[in-house]
Design an enzyme around this catalytic site. Structure first.
Site, PDB file in Angstrom:
ATOM      1  CG  ASN A 116      41.014  41.440  42.144  1.00  0.00           C
ATOM      2  OD1 ASN A 116      40.548  40.477  42.729  1.00  0.00           O
ATOM      3  ND2 ASN A 116      41.566  42.442  42.772  1.00  0.00           N
ATOM      4  CB  CYS A 117      35.774  40.547  38.943  1.00  0.00           C
ATOM      5  SG  CYS A 117      34.407  41.404  38.132  1.00  0.00           S
ATOM      6  CB  ALA A 118      38.103  45.418  36.589  1.00  0.00           C
TER       7      ALA A 118
END
Length: 129
Positions: free
Chosen positions: A78-80
């Protein structure tokens, strides 16, 4: 044999893009290619919310991504910042921000855009959905 990065930008159920990303990923793997990782970005992070509860007659895309990851040992990233903005948080982020609950769990992980860039440098192809 080619190396792929799959980037998922769409939510699990409001469009067919995430399902197409999943089916394409399976086809790439079944053709003998490598998928270095699957990167969930923008609204794609909604695919990683463990609280997704589709109807009984629908594919559980969250579980499908997990199964694919386990079967082929593919990191699900996931893109944080995109995830946090959309309320998708891991146990670590929940603890850091003082929350008692979280809605993302392994095999999904959090990372920055650097993970995507590093992967692209190693990959032959980037497929974005």
């Amino acid at each position: 044999m080619s190396k792929f990065i799959i980037q998922v930008n769409s939510p699990a159920y409001s469009t067919s893009a995430s399902y197409r990303a999943y089916r394409c990923t399976k086809a790439v793997l079944e053709a003998g290619h490598d998928v270095l990782h699957i990167f969930f970005y923008q609204d794609g992070v909604f695919n990683t919310n463990q609280l997704n509860t589709p109807a009984n007659d629908e594919l559980d895309l969250h579980a499908a991504w997990q199964t694919l990851s386990e079967q082929y040992q593919i990191p699900l990233v996931n893109c944080a910042s995109a995830a946090l903005r959309r309320g998708v948080i891991s146990e670590t982020e929940a603890k850091e921000n003082g929350y008692s609950h979280w809605n993302m769990q392994p095999p999904f992980t959090m990372a920055g855009l650097g993970e995507l860039v590093t992967g692209i440098e190693k990959a032959d192809r980037l497929l974005s959905f």
